[in-house]
Design an enzyme around this catalytic site. Structure first.
Site, short mmCIF file in Angstrom:
data_model
loop_
_atom_site.label_atom_id
_atom_site.label_comp_id
_atom_site.label_asym_id
_atom_site.label_seq_id
_atom_site.Cartn_x
_atom_site.Cartn_y
_atom_site.Cartn_z
N ARG A 150 0.61 -1.07 -0.10
CA ARG A 150 -0.17 -0.25 0.14
C ARG A 150 0.19 1.71 -0.05
O ARG A 150 0.19 2.43 -0.39
CB ARG A 150 -1.09 0.15 1.49
N ASP A 151 1.93 0.86 0.23
CA ASP A 151 3.45 2.22 -0.16
C ASP A 151 4.36 2.57 -0.94
O ASP A 151 5.49 3.02 -0.48
CB ASP A 151 3.05 2.78 1.17
#
Length: 268
Positions: free
Chosen positions: A35-36
């Site tokens: 997610r990042d």
């Protein structure tokens, strides 16, 4: 340069594949999504190994992270996938979108998504986020792969990181990427090397990489042997994990082991 971007792309995609396919001790999928994926969360070692770090906001299927507040989008704005702004679930395809933006930024020298936060969100939610025709100098072979990663609709995007890793591996071979080339390109970026044996290795790499003066040299060098000894898709079977745990542990101080390893690599 394209050979360097291709190598990093293969390594990061392989790491994402291992992350997405991770299982618990019972063999059940953990369904992890990073997610990042951003430049800040990708570290590169002196020998040209790209590594993913910081699972601070990663989502696990059976963890508290699943309780993220409805409507809350987490991550770094310019690298977030379009579906996250439309209320859709984060998935492995979302990580691959972020990887596409990271690698395109590396190839261009700047992130192509610019503007205020509101303008960036508007662009990301549009039908077409990246206009590749605006970058005529981008390597055509690299463009083909990035276009597959940067499709706005996640179902039409590459959704399997192992597939992305295979595409980058093919580009590595086609562009002549290899260990010496990548280390030669990286070495000027590591200016402070305190370990003497490591310093000798850096100097040796720099001496051997004088010919890598331009992008054209990178793709035509006679040093471009094909050194693909690492599996594209790392296995995650329990049997393989048990075999790995049973391997003997090297004895001696970490400093001595690093010194001996560096000396051996330098001789080779």
């Amino acid at each position: 340069p394209t050979p360097v971007v291709a190598r990093f792309g293969r390594q990061i995609a392989s790491a994402l594949h291992a992350l997405h396919c991770a299982k618990d001790e019972h063999g059940e999928p953990l369904n992890i999504v990073h997610r990042d994926i951003t430049p800040a969360n990708i570290m590169v070692t002196r020998n040209g190994m790209a590594q993913i770090i910081d699972l601070g906001i990663a989502r696990f299927a059976r963890s508290m992270a699943e309780r993220t507040k409805t409507g809350c989008v987490r991550g770094t704005l310019r690298y977030l996938a379009p579906e996250l702004f439309k209320g859709q679930k984060c998935s492995p395809a979302s990580d691959l979108w972020s990887l596409g933006i990271v690698l395109l930024s590396a190839a261009l020298g700047q992130n192509p998504i610019k503007g205020t936060d509101a303008e960036i969100i508007g662009k990301i939610m549009g039908k077409r986020v990246v206009h590749f025709d605006n970058y005529p100098n981008l390597d055509a072979r690299l463009r083909v792969i990035l276009e597959k990663l940067l499709v706005s609709e996640p179902s039409a995007r590459i959704t399997n990181a192992s597939e992305a890793a295979a595409l980058f591996a093919d580009l590595e071979k086609a562009s002549g990427s290899n260990q010496i080339l990548v280390e030669g390109w990286l070495s000027p970026h590591f200016k402070e090397v305190k370990d003497e044996s490591a310093l000798k290795r850096v100097h040796a790499v720099r001496d051997r990489s004088d010919q890598f003066k331009s992008d054209d040299d990178l793709s035509t060098s006679t040093f471009c042997t094909q050194d693909f000894s690492v599996d594209i898709c790392p296995t995650s079977s329990l049997a393989e994990l048990e075999r790995f745990r049973s391997l003997p542990t090297a004895k001696g101080s970490a400093e001595r082991i690093r010194s001996e390893t560096s000396s051996k690599q330098l001789k080779e």
